[in-house]
Design an enzyme around this catalytic site. Structure first.
Site, PDB file in Angstrom:
ATOM      1  N   CYS A 142       3.873   0.510   2.405  1.00 27.44           N
ATOM      2  CA  CYS A 142       4.799  -0.901   2.055  1.00 27.44           C
ATOM      3  C   CYS A 142       4.203  -2.188   3.113  1.00 27.44           C
ATOM      4  CB  CYS A 142       6.163  -0.657   1.817  1.00 27.44           C
ATOM      5  SG  CYS A 142       6.258   0.272   0.618  1.00 27.44           S
ATOM      6  N   VAL A 179       0.649  -0.897  -0.152  1.00 30.94           N
ATOM      7  CA  VAL A 179      -0.328  -0.255   0.142  1.00 30.94           C
ATOM      8  C   VAL A 179       1.446   1.558   0.302  1.00 30.94           C
ATOM      9  CG1 VAL A 179       0.094   0.229   2.988  1.00 30.94           C
ATOM     10  CG2 VAL A 179      -2.211   1.082   1.261  1.00 30.94           C
ATOM     11  N   GLY A 200       5.301   2.823 -11.275  1.00 30.51           N
ATOM     12  CA  GLY A 200       6.757   2.881 -11.081  1.00 30.51           C
ATOM     13  C   GLY A 200       6.896   3.866 -10.235  1.00 30.51           C
ATOM     14  N   TYR A 222       0.795   6.122  -0.410  1.00 26.49           N
ATOM     15  CA  TYR A 222      -0.521   7.025  -1.045  1.00 26.49           C
ATOM     16  C   TYR A 222       0.302   7.828  -1.700  1.00 26.49           C
ATOM     17  CZ  TYR A 222      -0.990  12.052   0.764  1.00 26.49           C
ATOM     18  OH  TYR A 222      -1.672  13.145   0.289  1.00 26.49           O
ATOM     19  N   HIS A 223      -0.094   8.906  -2.106  1.00 23.52           N
ATOM     20  CA  HIS A 223      -0.061   9.802  -3.349  1.00 23.52           C
ATOM     21  C   HIS A 223      -0.778  10.733  -3.384  1.00 23.52           C
ATOM     22  CE1 HIS A 223       1.850   6.138  -5.973  1.00 23.52           C
ATOM     23  NE2 HIS A 223       1.560   5.749  -6.217  1.00 23.52           N
ATOM     24  N   GLY A 265       6.909   0.841  -7.108  1.00 24.22           N
ATOM     25  CA  GLY A 265       5.650  -0.803  -7.557  1.00 24.22           C
ATOM     26  C   GLY A 265       5.731  -0.753  -9.264  1.00 24.22           C
TER      27      GLY A 265
END
Length: 241
Positions: A178, A79, A160, A81-82, A149
């Site tokens: 992560c 997992v 990416g 976050y963006h 990733g």
């Protein structure tokens, strides 16, 4: 070696995801050249193939209140976050045509994140066994500056990296980044001790970081192609950080 670079600005994740898949299909059909998509996302949590639901710490109500969607995607990893203030780069590259092996390609992406960090005066590098870009490993206090990733289908990469420039680090408290509880996530702004307006997420700052990333990635990719050729011939070479 041709690499088309596209700066997408700030874009919701689902729109960029659809664009990635469209570019992947076009590359597979030979309609476009290898492409690097650069983007800044609205806040979102994405779960890779190895992510578990419990890696999201925040409750559904909290996420709904903050307008943050959770999306399962096909990339590797867990997992992440963006959000605003973070550079995201998606290389749509036909690996076998360069040709480049996957491990040197991944390392090229990690080293490129370090190259961008260095432009700001931050020392960041790969960490063996832990994908991404890290700072502070020598001090015994490793902090994750960038995540990685990838997905490779039909020999073509997509998904990416994500590199924190002025990202709101408190948003990583919504997850076990992560899949690692207690992981210390950092940003360029935090490492340099920026304060005041300089710490605010800025699309212009992300665009500048993206330009540096594209420039450095071409150099690192050329080195990865050479490394791949040497590996195929049974020779080895050192790769600088």
């Amino acid at each position: 070696m041709e690499l088309k670079v596209e700066w997408l600005g700030r874009l919701r994740y689902r729109e960029a995801w659809a664009l990635q898949r469209a570019r992947h299909a076009a590359r597979d059909a030979g309609q476009i050249a290898d492409t690097l998509l650069l983007v800044e996302h609205e806040p979102v949590l994405t779960l890779g193939r190895h992510a578990r639901d419990e890696h999201v710490i925040a409750s559904p109500d909290e996420l709904a209140r903050r307008g943050i969607e959770v999306i399962r995607v096909e990339r590797g990893g867990e997992v992440t976050y963006h959000g605003p203030g973070q550079l995201v780069a998606y290389p749509i590259v036909r690996l076998r045509e360069l040709p480049v092996l996957l491990r040197p390609f991944v390392r090229a992406l990690e080293l490129t994140m370090g190259d961008v960090a260095a432009r700001y005066g931050v020392a960041a590098a790969p960490r063996p066994g832990y994908p991404g870009a890290w700072v502070g490993e020598q001090s015994g206090q490793p902090r994750k500056l960038g995540a990685l990733g990838l997905r490779v289908e039909r020999g073509i990469s997509y998904h990416g990296i994500a590199l924190n420039i002025t990202t709101r680090l408190e948003d990583f408290g919504l997850i076990d980044p992560c899949g690692m509880a207690g992981l210390d996530v950092t940003s360029v702004a935090r490492e340099l001790g920026w304060s005041g307006p300089a710490t605010a997420p800025s699309t212009a700052a992300v665009e500048q970081a993206g330009a540096w990333f594209a420039e450095a990635f071409l150099i690192r990719l050329a080195a990865a192609i050479e490394e791949s050729a040497q590996q195929r011939s049974g020779t080895r070479t050192a790769v600088g950080v």
